[in-house]
Enzyme design. Structure first.
Site, PDB file in Angstrom:
ATOM      1  N   GLY A   1       2.818   2.462  10.775  1.00  0.00           N
ATOM      2  CA  GLY A   1       3.770   3.553  10.635  1.00  0.00           C
ATOM      3  C   GLY A   1       4.537   3.875  11.897  1.00  0.00           C
ATOM      4  O   GLY A   1       5.219   4.899  11.973  1.00  0.00           O
TER       5      GLY A   1
ATOM      6  N   LYS B   1       0.108   4.237  -0.262  1.00  0.00           N
ATOM      7  CA  LYS B   1      -0.536   5.425   0.329  1.00  0.00           C
ATOM      8  C   LYS B   1      -0.306   6.636  -0.581  1.00  0.00           C
ATOM      9  O   LYS B   1      -0.290   6.469  -1.801  1.00  0.00           O
ATOM     10  CB  LYS B   1      -0.029   5.635   1.764  1.00  0.00           C
ATOM     11  CG  LYS B   1      -0.180   4.346   2.598  1.00  0.00           C
ATOM     12  CD  LYS B   1       0.027   4.545   4.063  1.00  0.00           C
ATOM     13  CE  LYS B   1      -0.157   3.209   4.786  1.00  0.00           C
ATOM     14  NZ  LYS B   1      -0.043   3.310   6.237  1.00  0.00           N
TER      15      LYS B   1
ATOM     16  N   ASN C   1       0.868  -1.179   0.000  1.00  0.00           N
ATOM     17  CA  ASN C   1       0.000   0.000   0.000  1.00  0.00           C
ATOM     18  C   ASN C   1       0.901   1.224   0.000  1.00  0.00           C
ATOM     19  O   ASN C   1       1.506   1.560   1.015  1.00  0.00           O
ATOM     20  CB  ASN C   1      -0.894  -0.022   1.257  1.00  0.00           C
ATOM     21  CG  ASN C   1      -1.738   1.237   1.366  1.00  0.00           C
ATOM     22  OD1 ASN C   1      -1.772   2.060   0.449  1.00  0.00           O
ATOM     23  ND2 ASN C   1      -2.413   1.393   2.495  1.00  0.00           N
TER      24      ASN C   1
ATOM     25  N   HIS D   1      -9.427   1.329   4.840  1.00  0.00           N
ATOM     26  CA  HIS D   1      -8.169   1.503   5.576  1.00  0.00           C
ATOM     27  C   HIS D   1      -8.406   2.445   6.759  1.00  0.00           C
ATOM     28  O   HIS D   1      -9.197   3.379   6.659  1.00  0.00           O
ATOM     29  CB  HIS D   1      -7.094   2.067   4.639  1.00  0.00           C
ATOM     30  CG  HIS D   1      -5.732   2.016   5.247  1.00  0.00           C
ATOM     31  ND1 HIS D   1      -5.292   2.943   6.159  1.00  0.00           N
ATOM     32  CD2 HIS D   1      -4.718   1.126   5.095  1.00  0.00           C
ATOM     33  CE1 HIS D   1      -4.064   2.617   6.540  1.00  0.00           C
ATOM     34  NE2 HIS D   1      -3.688   1.522   5.909  1.00  0.00           N
TER      35      HIS D   1
ATOM     36  N   GLU E   1      -5.100  -4.761  10.593  1.00  0.00           N
ATOM     37  CA  GLU E   1      -4.084  -3.734  10.775  1.00  0.00           C
ATOM     38  C   GLU E   1      -4.348  -2.982  12.072  1.00  0.00           C
ATOM     39  O   GLU E   1      -5.146  -2.033  12.082  1.00  0.00           O
ATOM     40  CB  GLU E   1      -4.124  -2.732   9.607  1.00  0.00           C
ATOM     41  CG  GLU E   1      -3.830  -3.325   8.248  1.00  0.00           C
ATOM     42  CD  GLU E   1      -3.223  -2.282   7.321  1.00  0.00           C
ATOM     43  OE1 GLU E   1      -2.168  -2.585   6.758  1.00  0.00           O
ATOM     44  OE2 GLU E   1      -3.789  -1.183   7.172  1.00  0.00           O
TER      45      GLU E   1
ATOM     46  N   SER F   1       3.674  -1.940  10.236  1.00  0.00           N
ATOM     47  CA  SER F   1       5.122  -2.020  10.472  1.00  0.00           C
ATOM     48  C   SER F   1       5.736  -3.363  10.098  1.00  0.00           C
ATOM     49  O   SER F   1       6.701  -3.819  10.723  1.00  0.00           O
ATOM     50  CB  SER F   1       5.458  -1.655  11.938  1.00  0.00           C
ATOM     51  OG  SER F   1       5.133  -0.300  12.180  1.00  0.00           O
TER      52      SER F   1
ATOM     53  N   GLU G   1      -6.779   4.833   7.854  1.00  0.00           N
ATOM     54  CA  GLU G   1      -6.549   6.252   7.547  1.00  0.00           C
ATOM     55  C   GLU G   1      -7.779   6.860   6.879  1.00  0.00           C
ATOM     56  O   GLU G   1      -8.102   8.029   7.082  1.00  0.00           O
ATOM     57  CB  GLU G   1      -5.296   6.394   6.667  1.00  0.00           C
ATOM     58  CG  GLU G   1      -4.030   6.145   7.486  1.00  0.00           C
ATOM     59  CD  GLU G   1      -2.881   5.537   6.715  1.00  0.00           C
ATOM     60  OE1 GLU G   1      -2.884   5.577   5.470  1.00  0.00           O
ATOM     61  OE2 GLU G   1      -1.960   5.001   7.377  1.00  0.00           O
TER      62      GLU G   1
HETATM   63  P1  13P Z   1       3.209   0.560   7.569  1.00  0.00           P
HETATM   64  O1  13P Z   1       3.707  -0.724   6.985  1.00  0.00           O
HETATM   65  O2  13P Z   1       3.905   1.769   7.056  1.00  0.00           O
HETATM   66  O3  13P Z   1       3.130   0.492   9.078  1.00  0.00           O
HETATM   67  O4  13P Z   1       1.687   0.723   7.049  1.00  0.00           O
HETATM   68  C1  13P Z   1       0.831  -0.334   7.168  1.00  0.00           C
HETATM   69  C2  13P Z   1      -0.420  -0.016   6.434  1.00  0.00           C
HETATM   70  O5  13P Z   1      -1.191   0.828   6.834  1.00  0.00           O
HETATM   71  C3  13P Z   1      -0.672  -0.733   5.172  1.00  0.00           C
HETATM   72  O6  13P Z   1      -1.964  -0.511   4.723  1.00  0.00           O
END
Ligand code: 13P
Length: 256
Positions: free
Chosen positions: A172, A11, A9, A94, A166, A213, A96
């Site tokens: 992150g 983002k 992803n 997601h 997640e 992560s 976010e």
């Molecule tokens: P990270 O791997 O940067 O922690 O992000 C995970 C994520 O949100 C994937 O959708």
């Protein structure tokens, strides 16, 4: 056996040109990894170029979102058929998007229904906050998100889905869930909820990813868990060497 699925992803990172270059850099090594689905999820504007870069290979492309209506006056939105023109997968719900863009369990369900109708494979994201975890609410929260996401779907549809667990506190932060914690929620909550709602065959078919992560150092152990069928990788999917190692380690973890 469920085919492992590793997705990056991206983002809001990588222009179309940068994304194409990244894919070209990884293509050969990723294609050498057997029996694992590999998916790139670039931003909408990079999707067509990335899709053209991987056309005719086993590498797949996913969008990061879609809208549930088929067409019309919805400025800024992207319809399922528009996504399907270039993509096989779409990330839905997601954390976010839930946190910054007002997505709810209800909008997530509408998007899943629309994505399936368009022939896309939804990658449905669920996960708890740190506060919920500390309050001992992880199980109830994640179960509730899964139940709401699957509302109205048939067993056949659910069997083809991907659900990504997640935990928000792991995204992150560099603080991935322990392999045991990932297994406990992927198996003991997500797959258990699917089993409760749809029975054994569907529960055994659905693929469940862990995300948060995941990196080149922890992927092997996390992917070794029996109920973790893949990973949804954020930051580490933007670095060619790291994502290649993560995908290789996932295959190794599954004995492939
Ligand atoms: P990270 O791997 O940067 O922690 O992000 C995970 C994520 O949100 C994937 O959708």
């Amino acid at each position: 056996m469920r085919k492992p699925i590793m997705a990056g992803n991206w983002k809001m990172n990588k222009t179309a040109a940068e994304g194409t270059a990244l894919v070209r850099e990884m293509q050969k090594d990723l294609l050498a990894v057997p029996a694992v689905d590999k998916v790139f999820c670039p931003s909408f504007l990079a999707v067509p170029d990335v899709a053209r870069a991987v056309a005719g290979t086993e590498l797949a492309v996913g969008a990061q979102d879609l809208y549930w209506e088929a067409s019309g006056a919805y400025t800024g939105e992207v319809a399922p058929a528009m996504v399907r023109e270039f993509c096989d997968y779409v990330i839905i719900g997601h954390s976010e998007r839930r946190e910054y863009f007002g997505e709810t369990n209800e909008t997530v369900n509408r998007k899943i229904v629309a994505a399936l109708a368009a022939g896309l494979v939804p990658i449905v994201c669920v996960g708890e906050t740190r506060a919920l975890r500390e309050a001992g609410e992880t199980q109830a929260w994640v179960r509730g998100q899964v139940v709401a996401a699957l509302q109205g779907l048939t067993g056949e549809q659910v069997a083809g889905l991907v659900i990504a667990y997640e935990p928000i506190w792991a995204i992150g932060t560099g603080l991935a869930a322990t392999p045991a914690d990932a297994e406990e929620v992927c198996g003991g909550v997500v797959r258990a909820t699917v089993r409760e709602l749809y029975g054994d065959a569907v529960a055994e078919a659905i693929r469940i990813q862990y995300g948060g992560s995941v990196n080149a150092g922890n992927a092997f152990e996390i992917m070794s868990q029996p109920n973790v069928d893949g990973g949804l990788v954020g930051g580490a999917s933007l670095k060619a060497a790291d994502f290649i190692k993560i995908v290789q380690d996932a295959a190794r973890a599954k004995g492939l």
